[in-house]
Design a protein around this motif. Structure first.
Motif, PDB file in Angstrom:
ATOM      1  N   ASP A   1      50.767  57.323  92.543  1.00 42.46           N
ATOM      2  CA  ASP A   1      50.199  56.917  91.250  1.00 42.46           C
ATOM      3  C   ASP A   1      51.264  56.638  90.188  1.00 42.46           C
ATOM      4  O   ASP A   1      50.988  56.692  88.988  1.00 42.46           O
TER       5      ASP A   1
ATOM      6  N   SER B   1      59.410  64.440  87.790  1.00 40.19           N
ATOM      7  CA  SER B   1      59.474  63.244  86.949  1.00 40.19           C
ATOM      8  C   SER B   1      59.956  63.523  85.526  1.00 40.19           C
ATOM      9  O   SER B   1      59.760  64.608  84.985  1.00 40.19           O
TER      10      SER B   1
ATOM     11  N   SER C   1      53.305  64.169  83.341  1.00 46.24           N
ATOM     12  CA  SER C   1      52.567  64.022  84.604  1.00 46.24           C
ATOM     13  C   SER C   1      51.536  65.147  84.803  1.00 46.24           C
ATOM     14  O   SER C   1      50.923  65.226  85.862  1.00 46.24           O
TER      15      SER C   1
ATOM     16  N   SER D   1      49.867  66.278  88.352  1.00 47.98           N
ATOM     17  CA  SER D   1      50.884  67.039  89.084  1.00 47.98           C
ATOM     18  C   SER D   1      50.845  68.516  88.710  1.00 47.98           C
ATOM     19  O   SER D   1      51.194  68.897  87.592  1.00 47.98           O
TER      20      SER D   1
HETATM   21  O1  LIG Z   1      53.843  62.465  91.541  1.00 49.98           O
HETATM   22  C1  LIG Z   1      53.530  62.529  90.385  1.00 49.98           C
HETATM   23  C2  LIG Z   1      52.116  62.402  89.956  1.00 49.98           C
HETATM   24  O2  LIG Z   1      51.309  62.060  91.043  1.00 49.98           O
HETATM   25  C3  LIG Z   1      54.553  62.801  89.370  1.00 49.98           C
HETATM   26  O3  LIG Z   1      54.672  64.153  89.376  1.00 49.98           O
HETATM   27  P1  LIG Z   1      56.002  64.947  89.087  1.00 49.98           P
HETATM   28  O4  LIG Z   1      56.134  64.944  87.599  1.00 49.98           O
HETATM   29  O5  LIG Z   1      55.701  66.281  89.644  1.00 49.98           O
HETATM   30  O6  LIG Z   1      57.139  64.253  89.763  1.00 49.98           O
END
Ligand SMILES: O=C(CO)COP(=O)(O)O
Ligand SMILES: NC(=O)C1=CN([C@@H]2O[C@H](COP(=O)(O)OP(=O)(O)OC[C@H]3O[C@@H](n4cnc5c(N)ncnc54)[C@H](OP(=O)(O)O)[C@@H]3O)[C@@H](O)[C@H]2O)C=CC1
Ligand SMILES: [Zn+2]
Length: 346
Positions: A120, A137, A239, A243
Motif C-alpha cells: 500500500d 517508513s 503509517s 502498520s
Molecule cells: O508497510 C507499511 C504500511 O502497509 C508501512 O509501514 P512501516 O511504517 O511499518 O514501514
C-alpha cells in the motif's frame, strides 16, 4: 497544524504506458525526467515508459537495486548531477519508495507507476527504506500522480496480488494497535484515517472470491484499496493506520530471515498472530488469506519456524516509540511459540 498531502491525479486503466506524457503535461512537469526501475521492471514496463516519454521530454533511466539508503543517495546524486525536474518510479514497493524519498530530499515531484498490487505504498507519503538495522517508513512526499496500468499489474504472478490483500488485511490489527496506543499512551488518533483504513480491509474480505480470480476486476479492486490505504496514511500523517505489530513482525523477519517472503505475505501471517493476541477473530483472518491463496504459515512463507519465533520476540524493539499489543517488553519465547502454534503459523 496538520498537513495532509495527496496525489493530484490517479489514473487506473489499461494501456497507460504512453499516457504518462499527458499526465506530465497536464501537471506541467519540467523538461528533464528520470525513470527509475528495477532489473525486472525495466523489461516489464520501464523501458517502454522511458521510450514513450523520450518523444516529448529529455529522459534518462536508472536501475535501482533495492530500498536502501545507498540507492536513495545514488538516485539523489543522479537527480542533482543531471538536473532532473521530476522522476517516475516504474516498479514494486521498493522502487517506488526509493523514488519517494529521493524526490522528497531533492524537492522534485515524482509519479508512481506500480507494476504490482503487492503493497500500500503506491500512493502513500511515507517511504520504507532499509538503513542500519530494521526497515521502517519515514516521512517523505506522496506521488504527484499515480498511473496504475491494469495490464501491467496483471502480468505479475498472482502471489503479488495476494500479498496486496495481506497488506490491507493487516489494517485490522494496525488500527487495533493504534486505538490501544491512543488509550494507553494518549497518542494522536484519527477516526477518519482509521475508518478509511478499515474500509479497505473489509472490502477485500467481502470481495475475496472476486479477487481470487486474479483477473482485471481483481486487480482494480486491490489497487483501489491500496490507494485508499495510502490516503489513510497521508491523513494520519504516518503509517499508523496501516502498520502495527504485524508490520513489526515482518520488519523483524526482513532483518533476520535468510530469505524473507514478500512484505504483504509476511504482514498477512503477522496479522493472524496479532489478531489472536488482541482477542480478535483470528480464524477469520486466516480463512480469508487461505481463500486468497496467500501464505498462512511458516512453511508457506518459506521461512524456518525458528525465525518466526525469534521475530515475534524482537518485534517490539524495532520501533519502540510505536506502542502495540506487544507492549514495552514484547513476547517471551514461550508466549511467542504458543501464539504461533495455536494459530497454526508453526
Ligand atoms: O508497510 C507499511 C504500511 O502497509 C508501512 O509501514 P512501516 O511504517 O511499518 O514501514
Ligand atoms: N511506503 C509505504 O507506505 C509502504 C512500503 N512498503 C514497502 O514496499 C516493499 C515491498 O514491495 P513489493 O512490491 O512487495 O516488493 P519489491 O518492490 O521489493 O519487489 C519484489 C520483486 O518483484 C519484482 N516485480 C515487480 N513488478 C513485477 C511484475 N509485474 N512481475 C514480476 N515481478 C515483478 C521486482 O523486480 P525488480 O527486481 O525489477 O525490482 C522485485 O524483484 C517493501 O520494501 C515494503 O517495506 C510496503 C507497504 C507500504
Ligand atoms: Zn505494509
Amino acid at each position: 497544524m496538520h498537513l495532509m498531502q495527496l496525489p493530484r491525479e490517479v489514473l487506473l486503466g489499461e494501456n497507460l504506458k504512453g499516457e504518462v506524457v499527458n499526465v506530465a503535461k497536464r501537471i506541467g512537469l519540467g523538461r528533464k525526467a528520470l525513470v527509475l526501475y528495477g532489473k525486472h521492471t525495466k523489461k516489464i514496463a520501464g523501458r517502454e515508459v522511458e521510450e514513450n516519454l523520450s518523444g516529448e521530454y529529455e529522459v534518462d533511466g536508472l536501475t535501482v537495486k533495492g530500498a536502501t539508503m545507498e540507492e536513495v543517495n545514488r538516485t539523489l546524486d543522479e537527480i542533482r548531477g543531471g538536473e532532473f525536474d521530476w522522476l517516475i518510479a516504474v516498479g514494486g514497493g521498493s522502487i517506488i519508495d526509493v523514488a519517494k524519498l529521493a524526490s522528497f530530499k531533492a524537492g522534485v515531484p515524482f509519479i508512481s507507476f506500480p507494476t504490482t498490487a503487492s503493497h500500500d505504498g503506491i500512493a502513500s507519503a511515507n517511504a520504507s527504506i532499509k538503513d542500519i538495522g530494521a526497515k521502517t517508513s519515514v516521512k517523505a512526499v506522496p506521488p504527484i500522480a499515480v498511473v496504475a496500468d491494469v495490464e501491467v499489474i496483471k502480468t505479475a504472478p498472482y502471489r503479488y496480488l495476494a500479498a496486496g490483500v495481506g497488506d490491507m488485511i493487516s489494517n485490522l490489527t494496525a488500527v487495533k494497535d493504534w486505538q490501544l496506543a491512543h488509550r494507553i499512551k494518549g497518542e494522536y488518533y484519527s477516526e477518519y484515517a482509521a475508518s478509511l483504513s478499515l474500509m479497505s480491509a473489509k472490502m477485500v474480505i467481502k470481495n475475496a472470491d472476486i479477487i481470487r480470480l486474479g483477473n482485471e476486476e481483481s486487480v482494480r479492486k486491490v489497487v483501489k484499496g491500496l490507494i485508499s490505504c495510502g490516503v489513510a496514511m497521508s491523513i494520519a500523517g504516518s503509517s499508523r493506520p496501516a502498520s502495527g505489530a504485524e508490520h513489526l513482525f515482518s520488519h523483524a523477519l526482513d532483518a533476520i530471515a535468510p530469505k524473507p517472503a514478500l512484505h504483504g505475505e509476511q504482514v498477512g501471517v503477522g496479522t493472524i498472530i496479532m489478531a489472536y493476541l488482541h482477542g480478535m477473530k483470528w480464524e477469520r483472518v486466516r480463512e480469508t488469506l487461505k481463500r486468497m491463496g496467500a501464505p498462512t504459515n511458516a512453511y508457506e512463507l518459506g521461512i524456518d519456524p525458528e525465525y518466526i519465533i525469534e521475530a515475534l520476540t524482537i518485534a517490539h524493539t524495532i520501533r519502540p516509540e510505536r506502542y502495540t499489543i506487544l507492549g514495552k517488553d514484547g513476547l517471551t519465547r514461550e508466549a511467542a511459540e504458543k501464539a504461533a502454534k495455536i494459530t497454526g503459523v508453526i
